[in-house]
Design a protein around this motif. Structure first.
Motif, PDB file in Angstrom:
ATOM      1  N   LEU A  12       0.842  -1.191   0.000  1.00 28.93           N
ATOM      2  CA  LEU A  12       0.000   0.000   0.000  1.00 28.93           C
ATOM      3  C   LEU A  12       0.877   1.241   0.000  1.00 28.93           C
ATOM      4  CD1 LEU A  12      -3.141   0.747   1.877  1.00 28.93           C
ATOM      5  CD2 LEU A  12      -1.210   2.237   2.288  1.00 28.93           C
ATOM      6  N   VAL A  13       0.784   2.010  -1.047  1.00 23.73           N
ATOM      7  CA  VAL A  13       1.517   3.278  -1.091  1.00 23.73           C
ATOM      8  C   VAL A  13       0.541   4.364  -0.697  1.00 23.73           C
ATOM      9  CG1 VAL A  13       2.780   4.893  -2.555  1.00 23.73           C
ATOM     10  CG2 VAL A  13       3.041   2.429  -2.922  1.00 23.73           C
ATOM     11  N   GLN A  14       0.836   5.021   0.436  1.00 23.99           N
ATOM     12  CA  GLN A  14      -0.093   6.030   0.940  1.00 23.99           C
ATOM     13  C   GLN A  14      -0.087   7.269   0.032  1.00 23.99           C
ATOM     14  OE1 GLN A  14      -2.148   5.555   3.739  1.00 23.99           O
ATOM     15  NE2 GLN A  14      -3.096   7.422   2.985  1.00 23.99           N
ATOM     16  N   LEU A  15      -1.280   7.643  -0.408  1.00 23.21           N
ATOM     17  CA  LEU A  15      -1.418   8.845  -1.236  1.00 23.21           C
ATOM     18  C   LEU A  15      -1.884  10.000  -0.345  1.00 23.21           C
ATOM     19  CD1 LEU A  15      -3.227   7.247  -4.307  1.00 23.21           C
ATOM     20  CD2 LEU A  15      -0.781   7.725  -4.049  1.00 23.21           C
ATOM     21  N   PRO A  16      -1.633  11.251  -0.666  1.00 22.29           N
ATOM     22  CA  PRO A  16      -0.910  11.721  -1.851  1.00 22.29           C
ATOM     23  C   PRO A  16       0.602  11.594  -1.704  1.00 22.29           C
ATOM     24  CG  PRO A  16      -1.578  13.589  -0.481  1.00 22.29           C
ATOM     25  CD  PRO A  16      -2.102  12.364   0.179  1.00 22.29           C
ATOM     26  N   LEU A  17       1.272  11.412  -2.844  1.00 24.12           N
ATOM     27  CA  LEU A  17       2.735  11.397  -2.868  1.00 24.12           C
ATOM     28  C   LEU A  17       3.213  12.833  -3.127  1.00 24.12           C
ATOM     29  CD1 LEU A  17       3.239   8.174  -4.996  1.00 24.12           C
ATOM     30  CD2 LEU A  17       3.947   8.493  -2.616  1.00 24.12           C
ATOM     31  N   PRO A  18       4.466  13.134  -2.733  1.00 33.70           N
ATOM     32  CA  PRO A  18       4.995  14.480  -3.024  1.00 33.70           C
ATOM     33  C   PRO A  18       4.915  14.781  -4.531  1.00 33.70           C
ATOM     34  CG  PRO A  18       6.513  13.230  -1.634  1.00 33.70           C
ATOM     35  CD  PRO A  18       5.435  12.288  -2.022  1.00 33.70           C
ATOM     36  N   ASP A  19       4.846  16.074  -4.868  1.00 37.64           N
ATOM     37  CA  ASP A  19       4.611  16.500  -6.257  1.00 37.64           C
ATOM     38  C   ASP A  19       5.641  15.988  -7.269  1.00 37.64           C
ATOM     39  OD1 ASP A  19       2.365  17.778  -5.488  1.00 37.64           O
ATOM     40  OD2 ASP A  19       3.282  19.784  -5.353  1.00 37.64           O
ATOM     41  N   HIS A  20       6.891  15.781  -6.804  1.00 41.76           N
ATOM     42  CA  HIS A  20       7.924  15.376  -7.773  1.00 41.76           C
ATOM     43  C   HIS A  20       7.821  13.890  -8.150  1.00 41.76           C
ATOM     44  CE1 HIS A  20       9.757  14.365  -3.850  1.00 41.76           C
ATOM     45  NE2 HIS A  20      10.399  13.429  -4.511  1.00 41.76           N
ATOM     46  N   ASP A  24      -1.750  -5.634  -5.085  1.00 44.51           N
ATOM     47  CA  ASP A  24      -2.357  -4.294  -5.083  1.00 44.51           C
ATOM     48  C   ASP A  24      -3.612  -4.294  -4.203  1.00 44.51           C
ATOM     49  OD1 ASP A  24      -3.410  -1.767  -5.899  1.00 44.51           O
ATOM     50  OD2 ASP A  24      -4.533  -2.783  -7.486  1.00 44.51           O
ATOM     51  N   VAL A  25      -3.400  -4.256  -2.883  1.00 39.52           N
ATOM     52  CA  VAL A  25      -4.522  -4.396  -1.943  1.00 39.52           C
ATOM     53  C   VAL A  25      -5.425  -3.160  -1.889  1.00 39.52           C
ATOM     54  CG1 VAL A  25      -3.646  -6.223  -0.457  1.00 39.52           C
ATOM     55  CG2 VAL A  25      -2.852  -3.875  -0.101  1.00 39.52           C
ATOM     56  N   ASP A  26      -4.996  -2.060  -2.503  1.00 34.14           N
ATOM     57  CA  ASP A  26      -5.869  -0.887  -2.625  1.00 34.14           C
ATOM     58  C   ASP A  26      -6.823  -1.041  -3.806  1.00 34.14           C
ATOM     59  OD1 ASP A  26      -5.790   1.093  -0.727  1.00 34.14           O
ATOM     60  OD2 ASP A  26      -3.967   2.033  -1.513  1.00 34.14           O
ATOM     61  N   LEU A  40     -10.353  -9.917  -7.810  1.00 28.22           N
ATOM     62  CA  LEU A  40     -10.120 -10.452  -6.469  1.00 28.22           C
ATOM     63  C   LEU A  40      -9.917  -9.285  -5.496  1.00 28.22           C
ATOM     64  CD1 LEU A  40      -9.484 -13.031  -4.740  1.00 28.22           C
ATOM     65  CD2 LEU A  40      -7.073 -12.544  -5.199  1.00 28.22           C
ATOM     66  N   LEU A  41      -9.191  -8.266  -5.953  1.00 26.53           N
ATOM     67  CA  LEU A  41      -8.868  -7.128  -5.087  1.00 26.53           C
ATOM     68  C   LEU A  41      -9.614  -5.885  -5.581  1.00 26.53           C
ATOM     69  CD1 LEU A  41      -5.012  -7.781  -4.861  1.00 26.53           C
ATOM     70  CD2 LEU A  41      -6.774  -8.443  -3.206  1.00 26.53           C
ATOM     71  N   THR A  42     -10.579  -5.437  -4.798  1.00 26.95           N
ATOM     72  CA  THR A  42     -11.378  -4.263  -5.182  1.00 26.95           C
ATOM     73  C   THR A  42     -11.149  -3.156  -4.140  1.00 26.95           C
ATOM     74  OG1 THR A  42     -13.265  -5.271  -4.031  1.00 26.95           O
ATOM     75  CG2 THR A  42     -13.156  -5.578  -6.418  1.00 26.95           C
TER      76      THR A  42
END
Ligand code: NDP
Length: 280
Positions: A94-102, A117-119, A135-137
């Motif tokens: 899980l990549v926490q959003l938001p990511l930095p602008d760059h 991709d569990v998100d 499977l992953l929603t």
């Protein structure tokens, strides 16, 4: 009127997951693993990630926390994801959003292995959801369906109106409702005669991101009203639905907080367990 208790349902799901994880550990000697990736010091994101890691421990999963500095480059982040993709102990990323602008969020989400991709945000999983065999929603929309099911609310054949068409909530919840044979209408900022549409809803999902946007005039007597909104007003959490007057008309309603919110994290764990089982 029935008040839908997301806290209770979330706790029950987590306790079932804990039990199933313990059983799987006995059978396989392995446990599910979830990796959370946080880039930068956004305070709200840090709280979300901390909670996710805490619930991971609670249900007996292994958690792999990656707290990276704001200056992390896109190449460095992609390299970390590559390593997590290859790590057999990690079933969910899980990549926490938001990511930095760059950093290009789309490129990062594409780099996550679809089976981890569990998100449920990877285009492959979005496509599978549209086809009807994912499977992953996405966690929040899946949590909404879980709430409807828990309270025995019929979905098939009913008119569901979704306010909002984001990729995180509106579109996936509309797809899930369609899969469950609802007649689905999606509304957005360009919808004309909004009230006329919402007044036809047997199930009304509000995911607009505007405090108290849905008032009692927009709701049919006896409707099921699901409030996804989380708006901070004067330090208080307010939903997208004007709760008191709408509650007087609704058949079922979710509060904010304590409705949809707690479901998201429970469904994230459910997705991690699904990914783990699929990997066995
Ligand atoms: P977005 O801002 O991405 O989407 C909002 C949607 O509402 C858009 O489709 C927009 O239309 C529509 N909209 C905005 N104004 C109007 C209007 N006047 N009339 C009709 N439609 C309108 O938000 P999200 O989907 O990400 O989130 C929605 C809410 O849910 C937020 O409050 C968010 O904090 C909350 N949330 C809660 C979660 C939880 O765990 N409980 C998880 C995720 C989100 P258009 O597309 O035309 O711009």
């Amino acid at each position: 009127m029935v008040l839908i208790d997301g806290k209770k349902v979330s706790a029950e799901i987590r306790s079932r997951l804990k039990q199933e994880t313990a059983e799987l550990k006995n059978q396989t000697g392995r446990i599910p693993g979830l990796a959370t990736v946080l880039v930068g010091e956004d305070a709200a994101s840090a709280v979300y990630v901390r909670n996710k890691n805490k619930v991971c421990q609670e249900v007996g999963f292994q958690s792999f926390g990656q707290n990276l500095p704001a200056e992390t480059t896109e190449a460095e982040l992609l390299d970390i994801i590559k390593k997590l993709n290859a790590n057999d102990e990690v079933n969910g990323i899980l990549v926490q959003l938001p990511l930095p602008d760059h950093i290009d969020s789309e490129r990062v989400l594409l780099a996550i292995a679809p089976e981890k991709d569990v998100d449920g945000f990877h285009p492959i999983n979005v496509g599978k959801l549209a086809i009807g065999n994912a499977l992953l929603t996405p966690c929040t929309p899946t949590g909404i369906i879980a709430l409807l099911d828990y309270y025995g609310i019929e979905i098939a054949g009913r008119h569901a109106v979704v306010l909002g068409r984001s990729n995180i909530v509106g579109k996936p919840v509309a797809n899930l409702l369609l899969q469950r044979h609802a007649t689905v209408t999606i509304c957005h900022s360009k919808t004309t005669n909004l009230k006329q549409v919402t007044c036809q809803a047997d199930i009304l999902i509000a995911a607009v991101g505007r405090p108290n946007f849905v008032n009692a005039d927009m709701v049919k007597e006896g409707a099921v009203v699901i409030d996804v909104g989380i708006n901070r007003v004067d330090g208080k959490l307010i939903g997208d639905v004007e709760f008191n007057p709408v509650a007087e008309k609704a058949g079922f309603i979710t509060p904010v907080p304590g409705g949809v919110g707690p479901m998201t994290i429970a469904l994230l764990m459910e997705n991690t367990l699904r990914a783990f089982k699929a990997s066995l």
